[in-house]
Design an enzyme around this catalytic site. Structure first.
Site: not given
Length: 343
Positions: A241-243
């Site tokens: 997922a993001h980051n």
């Protein structure tokens, strides 16, 4: 393509411990399926019977083996599986033909920076404006590179890979078919009863020697970078997922899910179908066994199991206690019955 016995000895650093009938080899096969032209290996004692019966022309064996299959050359090495991998790579490099140039059915924007004499771009590939591609890189059929993508040297992007805008790949990165790098992170805010999309304006950075498996998705950061560290290998059908930040030389196995902004240290191993919750940290050299769920920060250098994740020995004790529960219940009922009869 063939490798001679002398080439294999030089490549693996092994020594002959049993003479055989062949001196050159062109194939690779399991112990059961191998023939006289094939190389195989004994990497697990479970296959010892297959090893003794193999018809392989050459078998890589560990130092502890004392018996050898009739007619097979046996080469003793410290790690047969690793040595076999070296032979696979060597044969593959001989078979792979790198043909530089841009196929007429590819589309490459006029301002893309690359050397057409040192890069291969195959049919159906699309490379958008502002991208840069390093020497020795192979862009296979139907790959899509968005605007401003940076690809390092000697990378291989297999068919149907998507790398979205402004993402960055280091050198010697391998992307297996149909993986997606830089898809939008899963971010929404509930406003006036409706899920409103949060813009994802960051990028994904894959450092040198990273490999990403088929149908794996790595989301771009909401802002900043989603980072996969040098030498990390991610299996098929993994969701990052993001980051998320993954350290160097990690192993992430199939169907694992890493939620937003979690962080893995270096040399972390996560087995199949495990999950790591958002915004938590897993320390260096931690191992999460299959289907483990990490819901809080985990100290490095330990093995974890279960949902929620616990140190391996602690979880094993819990499972052993649960296994004894039916007998304990029976004993309790018998005791209750005997006390009732005594009254």
């Amino acid at each position: 393509m063939q490798l001679t016995l002398e080439e294999i000895i030089e490549l693996t650093g092994g020594k002959i411990v049993n003479e055989g009938r062949a001196d050159s080899f062109s194939g690779l096969a399991s112990l059961k399926e191998a023939g006289v032209d094939d190389v195989s290996f004994l990497g697990n004692e479970k296959y010892y019977a297959d090893y003794l019966a193999t018809a392989a022309g050459l078998v890589l064996v560990p130092t502890i083996v004392e018996r050898f299959p009739k007619g097979s050359v046996a080469i003793e090495v410290e790690n047969p599986s690793y040595a076999f991998g070296l032979i696979v790579k060597k044969l593959a490099s001989k078979q792979r033909v790198f043909k530089p140039g841009v196929h007429p059915a590819a589309w490459v924007a006029n301002d893309v920076v690359f050397n057409a004499d040192k890069v291969s771009i195959k049919a159906g590939a699309v490379v958008e404006s502002g991208s840069r591609i390093g020497d020795g890189t192979e862009i296979n059929s139907n790959v899509s590179l968005g605007e401003g993508v940076i690809i390092g040297e000697n990378c291989v992007l297999h068919s149907n890979v998507v790398v979205r805008e402004f993402c960055e790949l280091g050198d010697r990165v391998i992307l297996q078919p149909s993986c997606v790098i830089g898809s939008d992170g899963y971010g929404y805010e509930l406003v006036d009863g409706r899920h409103t999309k949060v813009d994802q304006v960051g990028i994904v950075v894959l450092e040198d020697d990273v490999e990403i498996g088929s149908s794996t998705t790595i989301d771009r950061a909401r802002f900043g970078k989603t980072t996969i560290g040098e030498g990390t290998k991610i299996d098929n059908q993994v969701q990052v997922a993001h980051n998320v930040i993954i350290g160097k030389h990690c192993l992430v196995v199939a169907q694992t899910g890493l939620a937003g902004s979690c962080e893995l240290g270096d040399y972390v191993t996560i087995a199949a179908q495990a999950g790591v919750a958002g915004h938590i940290k897993v320390g260096d050299q931690a191992v999460l066994l299959g289907r483990t769920g990490a819901a809080k920060n985990l100290e490095g250098g330990k093995m974890y199991m279960g949902m929620p994740a616990r140190p391996l020995k602690e979880e094993q004790k819990k499972l052993a206690s649960l296994a004894r529960l039916p007998k304990l219940l029976k004993d309790f009922k018998d005791l209750k019955k005997s006390l009732s009869e005594a009254d």
